[in-house]
Design an enzyme around this catalytic site. Structure first.
Site, PDB file in Angstrom:
ATOM      1  CG  HIS A 151      -2.075   0.924   1.082  1.00  0.00           C
ATOM      2  ND1 HIS A 151      -1.987   2.262   1.344  1.00  0.00           N
ATOM      3  CD2 HIS A 151      -3.339   0.685   0.652  1.00  0.00           C
ATOM      4  CE1 HIS A 151      -3.167   2.811   1.091  1.00  0.00           C
ATOM      5  NE2 HIS A 151      -4.001   1.886   0.662  1.00  0.00           N
ATOM      6  CG  ASP A 168      -8.335  -4.171  -2.945  1.00  0.00           C
ATOM      7  OD1 ASP A 168      -9.554  -3.973  -2.932  1.00  0.00           O
ATOM      8  OD2 ASP A 168      -7.499  -3.301  -3.221  1.00  0.00           O
TER       9      ASP A 168
HETATM   10  N1  ACO Z   1       4.169  -7.693  -4.876  1.00  0.00           N
HETATM   11  C1  ACO Z   1       5.501  -7.713  -5.067  1.00  0.00           C
HETATM   12  N2  ACO Z   1       6.296  -6.622  -4.926  1.00  0.00           N
HETATM   13  C2  ACO Z   1       5.702  -5.469  -4.589  1.00  0.00           C
HETATM   14  C3  ACO Z   1       4.310  -5.377  -4.369  1.00  0.00           C
HETATM   15  C4  ACO Z   1       3.540  -6.550  -4.529  1.00  0.00           C
HETATM   16  N3  ACO Z   1       2.219  -6.526  -4.337  1.00  0.00           N
HETATM   17  N4  ACO Z   1       3.989  -4.100  -4.051  1.00  0.00           N
HETATM   18  C5  ACO Z   1       5.137  -3.412  -4.067  1.00  0.00           C
HETATM   19  N5  ACO Z   1       6.188  -4.242  -4.386  1.00  0.00           N
HETATM   20  C6  ACO Z   1       7.612  -3.875  -4.412  1.00  0.00           C
HETATM   21  C7  ACO Z   1       7.950  -3.062  -5.663  1.00  0.00           C
HETATM   22  O1  ACO Z   1       8.348  -3.889  -6.719  1.00  0.00           O
HETATM   23  C8  ACO Z   1       9.067  -2.189  -5.144  1.00  0.00           C
HETATM   24  O2  ACO Z   1      10.226  -2.982  -5.066  1.00  0.00           O
HETATM   25  P1  ACO Z   1      11.700  -2.291  -5.263  1.00  0.00           P
HETATM   26  O3  ACO Z   1      11.841  -1.336  -4.126  1.00  0.00           O
HETATM   27  O4  ACO Z   1      12.647  -3.448  -5.212  1.00  0.00           O
HETATM   28  O5  ACO Z   1      11.658  -1.619  -6.609  1.00  0.00           O
HETATM   29  C9  ACO Z   1       8.640  -1.857  -3.699  1.00  0.00           C
HETATM   30  O6  ACO Z   1       7.835  -2.993  -3.296  1.00  0.00           O
HETATM   31  C10 ACO Z   1       7.847  -0.580  -3.566  1.00  0.00           C
HETATM   32  O7  ACO Z   1       6.742  -0.641  -4.475  1.00  0.00           O
HETATM   33  P2  ACO Z   1       6.060   0.611  -5.189  1.00  0.00           P
HETATM   34  O8  ACO Z   1       5.404   0.170  -6.451  1.00  0.00           O
HETATM   35  O9  ACO Z   1       7.055   1.738  -5.271  1.00  0.00           O
HETATM   36  O10 ACO Z   1       4.954   1.006  -4.126  1.00  0.00           O
HETATM   37  P3  ACO Z   1       3.794   2.009  -4.375  1.00  0.00           P
HETATM   38  O11 ACO Z   1       3.536   2.685  -3.087  1.00  0.00           O
HETATM   39  O12 ACO Z   1       4.060   2.888  -5.557  1.00  0.00           O
HETATM   40  O13 ACO Z   1       2.566   1.070  -4.789  1.00  0.00           O
HETATM   41  C11 ACO Z   1       0.782  -0.425  -4.671  1.00  0.00           C
HETATM   42  C12 ACO Z   1       1.596   0.633  -3.933  1.00  0.00           C
HETATM   43  C13 ACO Z   1       0.341   0.095  -6.059  1.00  0.00           C
HETATM   44  C14 ACO Z   1      -0.476  -0.731  -3.868  1.00  0.00           C
HETATM   45  C15 ACO Z   1       1.634  -1.694  -4.841  1.00  0.00           C
HETATM   46  O14 ACO Z   1       2.037  -2.187  -3.573  1.00  0.00           O
HETATM   47  C16 ACO Z   1       0.936  -2.794  -5.644  1.00  0.00           C
HETATM   48  O15 ACO Z   1       1.026  -2.793  -6.873  1.00  0.00           O
HETATM   49  N6  ACO Z   1       0.245  -3.748  -4.957  1.00  0.00           N
HETATM   50  C17 ACO Z   1      -0.515  -4.762  -5.643  1.00  0.00           C
HETATM   51  C18 ACO Z   1      -1.824  -4.164  -6.164  1.00  0.00           C
HETATM   52  C19 ACO Z   1      -2.806  -3.906  -5.049  1.00  0.00           C
HETATM   53  O16 ACO Z   1      -3.025  -4.741  -4.179  1.00  0.00           O
HETATM   54  N7  ACO Z   1      -3.453  -2.728  -5.106  1.00  0.00           N
HETATM   55  C20 ACO Z   1      -4.486  -2.338  -4.129  1.00  0.00           C
HETATM   56  C21 ACO Z   1      -4.037  -1.178  -3.333  1.00  0.00           C
HETATM   57  S1  ACO Z   1      -5.182  -0.772  -2.060  1.00  0.00           S
HETATM   58  C22 ACO Z   1      -6.400   0.108  -2.842  1.00  0.00           C
HETATM   59  O17 ACO Z   1      -6.230   0.712  -3.869  1.00  0.00           O
HETATM   60  C23 ACO Z   1      -7.682   0.091  -2.204  1.00  0.00           C
END
Ligand code: ACO
Length: 429
Positions: free
Chosen positions: A306, A363
């Protein structure tokens, strides 16, 4: 004593005021930065940018705190229904008995949509995504209620809020009925908000949906837990659109489109697809977690991580409890729930997820609960939109009251330098 932040640029100091929020969260007010220094800030994804001051919802992502108008969401677990919480968010405090009854009555009276609007459903292809229908039809409310396009006083705003909250439920159910080729079920004025929605979803002309308190309470809680989340992508979209003084229906329709994406509201669908894929034996939970750590794979562990919560998502905790209680009582032994638990256990012990502070988000469990109560997967994000609507309405109104400036970020241009136009036939292949 008020704090000052000093920026040194080319040896020259510039002081900026520090604004402190109710819970002591500090923010540097850089609104005069460009005028004074010629510089702007660059913050892709807005992770460090406060776009407004707001009194609606407080989140502390590090501590896993979520409060609506100051009230921790845990206090809603055994208490109010969605309509009380919606009132709280929109009007700033809990309603008294008369206010609640009046609003609930208004919702009942406004549940029907114009027959002209109902005919629109027939022109959508059977396989049209319900989120596309929802966004279109909420926008179309602007055509059917022109008297509510300008909301210059609180009582008109209240009518518009009630109308939108009530009709989104009818539109959502009709979108589903259309996708199934089923007759539309008109709202039943004897039913309350959630049961009326379930009736429009599942009744047949010859067979009224039988209310189930367990199902009603679970859906109520899902709606409450989704009701607001401060400046997330869809709410920021509603504010962005509303900042041009676009009307409430148009602004909320834009919010629905933003919510649709798989990185936002669409994630609960993606979670179910992931669990189904594992269940169908294409991958084990261990293999899936491994794949999600490999950046080349393009796979993420859906329902994990998140932007704001870096400890745990308090909504996910409540939903995990509901799923654990509801499924056995509905006598549903859903293998997907077991897979979800296994994935959670593996990920929470894996240094990759621990170091990046990736925890289950709202979610992760909401899809399993919705599935257990018979909501089809293509309606998951629609339910999220119904839940988030009071938040969007509250933010839209808060912004209108402040008479805020139009939202207009800047950019750092990284394209061509000055380039001459070449006539069509003089261009190389
Ligand atoms: N699975 C694997 N790796 C992940 C995940 C995941 N679900 N989420 C983040 N990471 C990793 C990224 O690859 C990144 O790794 P790095 O530092 O080695 O490059 C690090 O964790 C940080 O991730 P970001 O994408 O920079 O985090 P951001 O805050 O931009 O994104 C998000 C948050 C979009 C929710 C992300 O965690 C994600 O894509 N999760 C899966 C989709 C999801 O569940 N979305 C629902 C969100 S809640 C809502 O909208 C109600």
């Amino acid at each position: 004593m008020s704090q000052i932040a000093t920026l040194i640029l080319d040896g020259e100091s510039h002081d900026f005021p520090v604004i402190v929020g109710t819970e002591n969260e500090p923010a540097i007010d850089i609104s005069s930065l460009r005028a004074r220094t010629g510089h702007i800030t660059l913050d892709q994804g807005y992770g460090n940018t406060g776009s407004c001051e707001s009194a609606i919802t407080y989140i502390d992502g590090e501590k896993g705190i979520l409060r609506y108008r100051g009230i921790p969401i845990e206090q809603f677990a055994n208490g109010p229904n969605f309509i009380e919480v919606a009132w709280l968010l929109i009007f700033g405090r809990l309603p008294n008995v008369e206010e609640y009854a009046e609003f609930a009555n208004e919702l009942t009276h406004e549940a029907n949509i114009d027959e002209g609007m109902r005919h629109h459903f027939d022109s959508f292809p059977r396989k049209a995504p319900p989120m596309a229908i929802l966004a279109s039809m909420v926008s179309a409310l602007s055509c059917f209620h022109p008297e509510l396009l300008e909301l210059d006083d609180p009582s008109r705003f209240r009518s518009a809020a009630a109308r939108l909250m009530s009709k989104i439920r009818t539109i959502a159910a009709f979108a589903y009925r259309h996708s199934q080729g089923l007759p539309y079920m008109y709202p039943d004025p004897r039913e309350k908000y959630v049961n009326n929605f379930l009736h429009m979803m599942f009744s047949m002309p010859y067979d009224h949906y039988v209310d189930d308190d367990l199902v009603r309470d679970a859906l109520n809680m899902i709606l409450i837990l989704h009701a607001d989340h401060e400046q997330n992508c869809s709410t920021s979209t509603v504010r962005m659109v509303g900042s041009s003084h676009a009307n409430l229906f148009a602004s909320c329709s834009a919010g629905i489109s933003a919510l649709w994406g798989p990185l936002h509201g669409g994630a609960n669908v993606a979670v179910l697809e992931m669990l189904q894929r594992i269940h169908d034996g294409q991958l084990t939970p261990q293999e899936y977690v491994k794949l999600s750590k490999d950046k080349e794979s393009g796979v993420r562990l859906m329902g994990f991580g998140h932007r704001v919560y870096k400890n745990f998502d308090p909504r996910a905790r409540l939903l995990a409890d509901i799923a654990g209680e509801l499924l056995p009582r509905l006598d549903k032994n859903d293998p997907l729930l077991n897979i979800a638990r296994e994935l959670e256990e593996i990920a929470l012990q894996d240094p990759y997820f621990v170091e990046r502070k990736l925890y289950p988000n709202v979610d992760f469990y909401s899809g399993i609960i919705l599935r257990a109560i018979g909501i089809p997967v293509n309606m998951f994000t629609v339910i999220f939109a119904m839940g988030r609507l009071p938040g969007w309405i509250a933010h839209w109104w808060e912004q209108q009251q402040e008479n805020a400036r139009i939202s207009r970020p800047r950019q750092v241009y990284q394209g061509n330098g000055l380039t001459d136009y070449t006539p069509l036939h003089g261009r190389k292949r």
